[in-house]
Design a protein around this motif. Structure first.
Motif, PDB file in Angstrom:
ATOM      1  N   LEU A 121     -88.057 -42.309  32.140  1.00 23.29           N
ATOM      2  CA  LEU A 121     -89.138 -42.524  33.110  1.00 23.29           C
ATOM      3  C   LEU A 121     -89.225 -41.389  34.122  1.00 23.29           C
ATOM      4  N   THR A 122     -88.089 -40.876  34.559  1.00 22.21           N
ATOM      5  CA  THR A 122     -88.080 -39.762  35.515  1.00 22.21           C
ATOM      6  C   THR A 122     -88.639 -38.495  34.878  1.00 22.21           C
ATOM      7  N   ASP A 129     -96.490 -35.103  36.930  1.00 24.04           N
ATOM      8  CA  ASP A 129     -96.696 -34.384  38.192  1.00 24.04           C
ATOM      9  C   ASP A 129     -96.967 -32.907  37.949  1.00 24.04           C
ATOM     10  N   ARG A 181     -92.378 -38.847  34.607  1.00 25.01           N
ATOM     11  CA  ARG A 181     -93.035 -38.673  35.903  1.00 25.01           C
ATOM     12  C   ARG A 181     -93.099 -37.198  36.284  1.00 25.01           C
ATOM     13  N   ALA A 192     -95.646 -46.424  37.573  1.00 26.76           N
ATOM     14  CA  ALA A 192     -94.940 -45.998  38.786  1.00 26.76           C
ATOM     15  C   ALA A 192     -94.140 -47.153  39.377  1.00 26.76           C
ATOM     16  N   ARG A 207     -91.121 -47.755  37.147  1.00 27.64           N
ATOM     17  CA  ARG A 207     -90.155 -46.678  37.356  1.00 27.64           C
ATOM     18  C   ARG A 207     -89.358 -46.914  38.635  1.00 27.64           C
ATOM     19  N   ALA A 212    -101.213 -46.298  35.153  1.00 23.97           N
ATOM     20  CA  ALA A 212    -100.429 -45.331  35.932  1.00 23.97           C
ATOM     21  C   ALA A 212     -99.739 -46.022  37.099  1.00 23.97           C
TER      22      ALA A 212
END
Length: 119
Positions: A96-97, A104, A100, A46, A49, A42
Motif C-alpha cells: 500500500l505504501t 503521488d 501510494r 487512502a 492504507r 481513491a
C-alpha cells in the motif's frame, strides 16, 4: 497472482505478495492480495492504507496474548475482511505504501507537464 489482468488495469505497484492496479474505466484502485481483488475508490484506498498503518505491529510482536496474534481489517465500503498476521500486515503495508508513493509521483509528474511513470 493472476495473469488474466483486464486490459483496462494499469499496474501501479507490485511486490511478491500482491499488486495494486488502477482502472481508468471505473476510476478505482484494485488491490490484489491473497489472490483476491478488492476495488476501492481513491478515498477508500487512502483510508484503508491509514487503517493498516495504524496497526501496532510492535505490540503484536511483543505480546504473548493470543488476542494479538492477528488483526482483522475491513476496507471501507467492502464486504471483504482480512485476518492478518504480523508478517502479512508488514507485506500489506509495503504494498500500500509503494502504491501510494507511485500515485503521488505520477500526480507530481502530471502537474509539471511531464509524462507519467510506466511500470
Amino acid at each position: 497472482m493472476t495473469s488474466n489482468v483486464p486490459t483496462t488495469y494499469k499496474e501501479v505497484f507490485k511486490t511478491d505478495k500482491g499488486v495494486v492496479y488502477q482502472c481508468d474505466a471505473t476510476n478505482r484502485l484494485i488491490l490484489e492480495f491473497w489472490d483476491t481483488h478488492t476495488a476501492l475508490s481513491a478515498r477508500d484506498f487512502a483510508q484503508f492504507r491509514r487503517m493498516v498503518e495504524t496497526v501496532d505491529i510492535r505490540q503484536m510482536a511483543l505480546s504473548t496474548d493470543a488476542a494479538h496474534d492477528v488483526e482483522i481489517l475491513t476496507p471501507p465500503r467492502s464486504e471483504r475482511c482480512y485476518v492478518l498476521t504480523l508478517c502479512e500486515i508488514v507485506h500489506l503495508r509495503e504494498l500500500l505504501t509503494g502504491a501510494r508513493l507511485m500515485l503521488d509521483l505520477n500526480a507530481m509528474l502530471r502537474e509539471c507537464g511531464c509524462s507519467t511513470v510506466e511500470s
